[in-house]
Design a protein around this motif. Structure first.
Motif, PDB file in Angstrom:
ATOM      1  N   HIS A 177       2.995 -13.540  -9.432  1.00 34.56           N
ATOM      2  CA  HIS A 177       3.164 -14.094  -8.091  1.00 34.56           C
ATOM      3  C   HIS A 177       1.885 -14.074  -7.265  1.00 34.56           C
ATOM      4  O   HIS A 177       1.648 -14.963  -6.440  1.00 34.56           O
ATOM      5  N   GLU A 178       1.030 -13.067  -7.474  1.00 36.67           N
ATOM      6  CA  GLU A 178      -0.154 -12.901  -6.626  1.00 36.67           C
ATOM      7  C   GLU A 178      -1.457 -13.285  -7.328  1.00 36.67           C
ATOM      8  O   GLU A 178      -2.469 -13.501  -6.671  1.00 36.67           O
ATOM      9  N   LYS A 179      -1.473 -13.275  -8.666  1.00 37.23           N
ATOM     10  CA  LYS A 179      -2.630 -13.632  -9.499  1.00 37.23           C
ATOM     11  C   LYS A 179      -3.703 -12.546  -9.538  1.00 37.23           C
ATOM     12  O   LYS A 179      -4.447 -12.446 -10.514  1.00 37.23           O
ATOM     13  N   ALA A 180      -3.818 -11.752  -8.482  1.00 34.89           N
ATOM     14  CA  ALA A 180      -4.776 -10.658  -8.453  1.00 34.89           C
ATOM     15  C   ALA A 180      -4.245  -9.562  -7.532  1.00 34.89           C
ATOM     16  O   ALA A 180      -3.653  -9.860  -6.484  1.00 34.89           O
ATOM     17  N   LEU A 181      -4.462  -8.309  -7.916  1.00 35.18           N
ATOM     18  CA  LEU A 181      -3.975  -7.158  -7.162  1.00 35.18           C
ATOM     19  C   LEU A 181      -5.124  -6.181  -6.962  1.00 35.18           C
ATOM     20  O   LEU A 181      -5.872  -5.883  -7.902  1.00 35.18           O
ATOM     21  N   VAL A 182      -5.278  -5.666  -5.744  1.00 31.02           N
ATOM     22  CA  VAL A 182      -6.289  -4.656  -5.444  1.00 31.02           C
ATOM     23  C   VAL A 182      -5.575  -3.369  -5.049  1.00 31.02           C
ATOM     24  O   VAL A 182      -4.805  -3.351  -4.077  1.00 31.02           O
ATOM     25  N   PHE A 183      -5.815  -2.287  -5.797  1.00 26.83           N
ATOM     26  CA  PHE A 183      -5.260  -0.978  -5.484  1.00 26.83           C
ATOM     27  C   PHE A 183      -6.341  -0.180  -4.752  1.00 26.83           C
ATOM     28  O   PHE A 183      -7.380   0.131  -5.329  1.00 26.83           O
ATOM     29  N   ARG A 184      -6.064   0.159  -3.508  1.00 27.80           N
ATOM     30  CA  ARG A 184      -7.091   0.745  -2.635  1.00 27.80           C
ATOM     31  C   ARG A 184      -6.539   1.986  -1.931  1.00 27.80           C
ATOM     32  O   ARG A 184      -5.392   1.995  -1.484  1.00 27.80           O
ATOM     33  N   GLY A 185      -7.363   3.036  -1.889  1.00 28.14           N
ATOM     34  CA  GLY A 185      -6.984   4.237  -1.153  1.00 28.14           C
ATOM     35  C   GLY A 185      -6.311   5.303  -1.987  1.00 28.14           C
ATOM     36  O   GLY A 185      -5.753   6.262  -1.433  1.00 28.14           O
ATOM     37  N   PHE A 186      -6.353   5.171  -3.317  1.00 31.26           N
ATOM     38  CA  PHE A 186      -5.704   6.143  -4.186  1.00 31.26           C
ATOM     39  C   PHE A 186      -6.682   7.205  -4.710  1.00 31.26           C
ATOM     40  O   PHE A 186      -6.281   8.075  -5.486  1.00 31.26           O
ATOM     41  N   VAL A 195       3.229   1.145  -0.046  1.00 32.97           N
ATOM     42  CA  VAL A 195       4.236   1.283  -1.113  1.00 32.97           C
ATOM     43  C   VAL A 195       4.887   2.661  -1.126  1.00 32.97           C
ATOM     44  O   VAL A 195       5.669   2.964  -2.028  1.00 32.97           O
ATOM     45  N   GLY A 196       4.561   3.487  -0.127  1.00 26.42           N
ATOM     46  CA  GLY A 196       5.168   4.812  -0.051  1.00 26.42           C
ATOM     47  C   GLY A 196       4.783   5.729  -1.191  1.00 26.42           C
ATOM     48  O   GLY A 196       5.623   6.443  -1.739  1.00 26.42           O
ATOM     49  N   ALA A 197       3.508   5.712  -1.546  1.00 19.64           N
ATOM     50  CA  ALA A 197       3.023   6.529  -2.653  1.00 19.64           C
ATOM     51  C   ALA A 197       2.035   7.573  -2.147  1.00 19.64           C
ATOM     52  O   ALA A 197       1.463   7.444  -1.063  1.00 19.64           O
ATOM     53  N   GLU A 198       1.833   8.608  -2.930  1.00 17.65           N
ATOM     54  CA  GLU A 198       0.821   9.606  -2.617  1.00 17.65           C
ATOM     55  C   GLU A 198      -0.565   8.976  -2.727  1.00 17.65           C
ATOM     56  O   GLU A 198      -0.808   8.182  -3.647  1.00 17.65           O
ATOM     57  N   PRO A 199      -1.484   9.297  -1.796  1.00 17.67           N
ATOM     58  CA  PRO A 199      -2.831   8.696  -1.830  1.00 17.67           C
ATOM     59  C   PRO A 199      -3.748   9.379  -2.842  1.00 17.67           C
ATOM     60  O   PRO A 199      -4.851   9.814  -2.517  1.00 17.67           O
ATOM     61  N   THR A 200      -3.278   9.484  -4.054  1.00 15.52           N
ATOM     62  CA  THR A 200      -4.008  10.155  -5.122  1.00 15.52           C
ATOM     63  C   THR A 200      -3.915   9.340  -6.399  1.00 15.52           C
ATOM     64  O   THR A 200      -3.064   8.455  -6.534  1.00 15.52           O
ATOM     65  N   ALA A 201      -4.754   9.683  -7.365  1.00 19.31           N
ATOM     66  CA  ALA A 201      -4.682   9.022  -8.666  1.00 19.31           C
ATOM     67  C   ALA A 201      -3.334   9.285  -9.326  1.00 19.31           C
ATOM     68  O   ALA A 201      -2.771   8.397  -9.975  1.00 19.31           O
ATOM     69  N   ASP A 202      -2.798  10.493  -9.149  1.00 23.26           N
ATOM     70  CA  ASP A 202      -1.468  10.782  -9.694  1.00 23.26           C
ATOM     71  C   ASP A 202      -0.408   9.920  -9.022  1.00 23.26           C
ATOM     72  O   ASP A 202       0.546   9.461  -9.663  1.00 23.26           O
ATOM     73  N   GLY A 203      -0.586   9.668  -7.712  1.00 20.88           N
ATOM     74  CA  GLY A 203       0.346   8.814  -7.002  1.00 20.88           C
ATOM     75  C   GLY A 203       0.316   7.391  -7.541  1.00 20.88           C
ATOM     76  O   GLY A 203       1.369   6.746  -7.688  1.00 20.88           O
ATOM     77  N   LEU A 204      -0.869   6.897  -7.858  1.00 15.23           N
ATOM     78  CA  LEU A 204      -0.988   5.558  -8.428  1.00 15.23           C
ATOM     79  C   LEU A 204      -0.390   5.519  -9.828  1.00 15.23           C
ATOM     80  O   LEU A 204       0.324   4.564 -10.191  1.00 15.23           O
ATOM     81  N   ARG A 205      -0.632   6.556 -10.591  1.00 19.02           N
ATOM     82  CA  ARG A 205      -0.082   6.596 -11.948  1.00 19.02           C
ATOM     83  C   ARG A 205       1.444   6.619 -11.910  1.00 19.02           C
ATOM     84  O   ARG A 205       2.099   5.924 -12.699  1.00 19.02           O
ATOM     85  N   ASP A 206       2.015   7.389 -10.978  1.00 21.13           N
ATOM     86  CA  ASP A 206       3.478   7.417 -10.849  1.00 21.13           C
ATOM     87  C   ASP A 206       4.018   6.048 -10.441  1.00 21.13           C
ATOM     88  O   ASP A 206       5.057   5.603 -10.938  1.00 21.13           O
ATOM     89  N   LEU A 207       3.299   5.379  -9.538  1.00 20.76           N
ATOM     90  CA  LEU A 207       3.720   4.051  -9.083  1.00 20.76           C
ATOM     91  C   LEU A 207       3.729   3.065 -10.237  1.00 20.76           C
ATOM     92  O   LEU A 207       4.703   2.318 -10.437  1.00 20.76           O
ATOM     93  N   LEU A 208       2.644   3.058 -11.010  1.00 24.22           N
ATOM     94  CA  LEU A 208       2.520   2.104 -12.112  1.00 24.22           C
ATOM     95  C   LEU A 208       3.475   2.418 -13.253  1.00 24.22           C
ATOM     96  O   LEU A 208       3.890   1.521 -13.992  1.00 24.22           O
ATOM     97  N   GLY A 209       3.809   3.690 -13.406  1.00 24.52           N
ATOM     98  CA  GLY A 209       4.706   4.085 -14.484  1.00 24.52           C
ATOM     99  C   GLY A 209       6.170   3.954 -14.133  1.00 24.52           C
ATOM    100  O   GLY A 209       7.034   4.163 -14.991  1.00 24.52           O
ATOM    101  N   ARG A 223     -14.831  -0.736  -2.343  1.00 22.65           N
ATOM    102  CA  ARG A 223     -14.937   0.624  -1.837  1.00 22.65           C
ATOM    103  C   ARG A 223     -14.818   1.539  -3.041  1.00 22.65           C
ATOM    104  O   ARG A 223     -14.014   1.270  -3.951  1.00 22.65           O
ATOM    105  N   THR A 224     -15.583   2.588  -3.069  1.00 18.99           N
ATOM    106  CA  THR A 224     -15.548   3.496  -4.210  1.00 18.99           C
ATOM    107  C   THR A 224     -14.114   3.974  -4.451  1.00 18.99           C
ATOM    108  O   THR A 224     -13.424   4.402  -3.532  1.00 18.99           O
ATOM    109  N   GLY A 225     -13.667   3.872  -5.701  1.00 16.50           N
ATOM    110  CA  GLY A 225     -12.317   4.267  -6.068  1.00 16.50           C
ATOM    111  C   GLY A 225     -11.334   3.119  -6.164  1.00 16.50           C
ATOM    112  O   GLY A 225     -10.211   3.309  -6.643  1.00 16.50           O
ATOM    113  N   ASP A 226     -11.729   1.918  -5.737  1.00 15.59           N
ATOM    114  CA  ASP A 226     -10.855   0.744  -5.828  1.00 15.59           C
ATOM    115  C   ASP A 226     -10.649   0.304  -7.277  1.00 15.59           C
ATOM    116  O   ASP A 226     -11.546   0.457  -8.113  1.00 15.59           O
ATOM    117  N   LEU A 227      -9.482  -0.287  -7.531  1.00 14.90           N
ATOM    118  CA  LEU A 227      -9.232  -1.012  -8.776  1.00 14.90           C
ATOM    119  C   LEU A 227      -8.729  -2.401  -8.430  1.00 14.90           C
ATOM    120  O   LEU A 227      -7.981  -2.582  -7.474  1.00 14.90           O
TER     121      LEU A 227
END
Length: 311
Positions: free
Chosen positions: A40-49, A15-29, A280-284
């Motif tokens: 469309h997907e029913k379930a989403l896994v956010f991995r590597g942030f 998704v072209g985001a920073e691999p950090t928690a801040d990057g995930l927060r910016d993406l979601l916001g 994996r540790t850190g996944d949501l």
């Protein structure tokens, strides 16, 4: 398990985001629409942030607009934050079968978020399954038998006994608050001489998705029935206590017993269709709680997965 459907995995590179928690927060916001993704997907896994407990709360605020308390929940859990809980404290050696959260209650969360604070040494994945696919795969005889709904019975002790207390279940020490809550649920209840609470609820066995209209299997009969019990303690309880005195039981809505073979058929069908999501540790992981049921694999070593929910 038959892997005919899987959640959408979202990584920083994808998704072209920073691999950090801040990057995930910016993406979601900003540019990522979680509601549309779940539709469309029913379930989403956010991995590597690289999400950690200290960076979790602002992310949950974006994923869960109205974080709910786990009121009336039957799973053993510990509250660890602002309506954030351990996902379950059920013994590690036993798997947990597929279920939609609080499907036995009069209201249930629309969305769940799981966060892996520490992945297990082995196992410990969270399998998920398409609830509509489960309904479609059930034997017609079983579907017809459940069409009238089910009746759940809980025996909640007052502080000493097996299972959860009513104080833990409703997150209060006030009987008046419990009765006020239950009065709006369609449940019946009675207090016993030892300070415990017997609670009965009749609920449908299926429901329809509020957006798509799809009919889905939506009950926890296989987890409440004696035939679905795991573990020596559970089996011992079932042998020494009358069924109506067990911490939780289920029947058809009219009180007719549910045949054990129906219960195992439901449980095994859901497992057959499920896909495992290894942590994996850190996944949501975010799931639509009506479209998707979830469970837990057995595991070894320390494991800590947290859960929060929203309407």
């Amino acid at each position: 398990m038959q892997q005919n459907w899987a959640p959408k995995e979202i990584t920083p590179d994808a998704v072209g985001a920073e691999p950090t928690a801040d990057g995930l927060r910016d993406l979601l916001g900003g540019r990522f629409d979680v509601a549309d993704g779940l539709l469309h997907e029913k379930a989403l896994v956010f991995r590597g942030f690289g999400v950690e407990p200290a960076s979790l709360d602002p992310i949950l605020d974006l994923l869960l607009p109205n974080r709910l308390a786990y009121v009336q929940g039957n799973s053993p859990r510990t509250k660890v934050g602002k309506n954030v809980y351990t996902s379950t404290e059920y013994p590690a050696e036993y798997p947990i079968s597929m279920h939609n959260e609080l499907s036995y209650a009069h209201q249930w969360p629309a969305r769940l978020v799981f966060f892996c604070e520490q992945a297990a040494a082995t196992g410990g994945g969270t399998p998920i399954v398409d609830s509509a696919a489960v309904l479609e795969a059930l034997d017609p005889e079983v579907r017809a038998a459940f069409s009238g709904g089910v009746r759940y019975t809980q025996n909640l002790h007052g502080g000493r006994g097996f299972g959860k207390s009513w104080q833990e279940t409703f997150e209060t020490d006030s009987r008046d608050e419990v009765e006020t809550y239950l009065a709006s649920t369609g449940a019946t209840w009675e207090w016993n001489a030892s300070g415990g609470l017997k609670l009965r609820q009749v609920r449908p066995s299926t429901t329809r998705h509020p957006v798509t209209g799809a009919e889905v299997w939506f009950n926890q009969s296989d987890q409440w029935h004696v035939a679905g019990l795991d573990g020596d303690m559970a089996q011992t309880l079932a042998q020494i206590l009358p069924e109506d005195d067990l911490p939780q039981t289920v029947s058809f809505a009219d009180g007719t017993p549910i045949p054990a073979e129906y219960i195992t058929h439901v449980r095994d069908t859901a497992w057959r269709l499920a896909v495992d999501v290894p942590w994996r540790t850190g996944d949501l992981m975010v799931i639509d709680n009506v479209a998707v049921a979830h469970g837990r694999q057995s595991f070894t070593g320390p494991r800590r997965v947290l859960v929060a929910m929203s309407d």
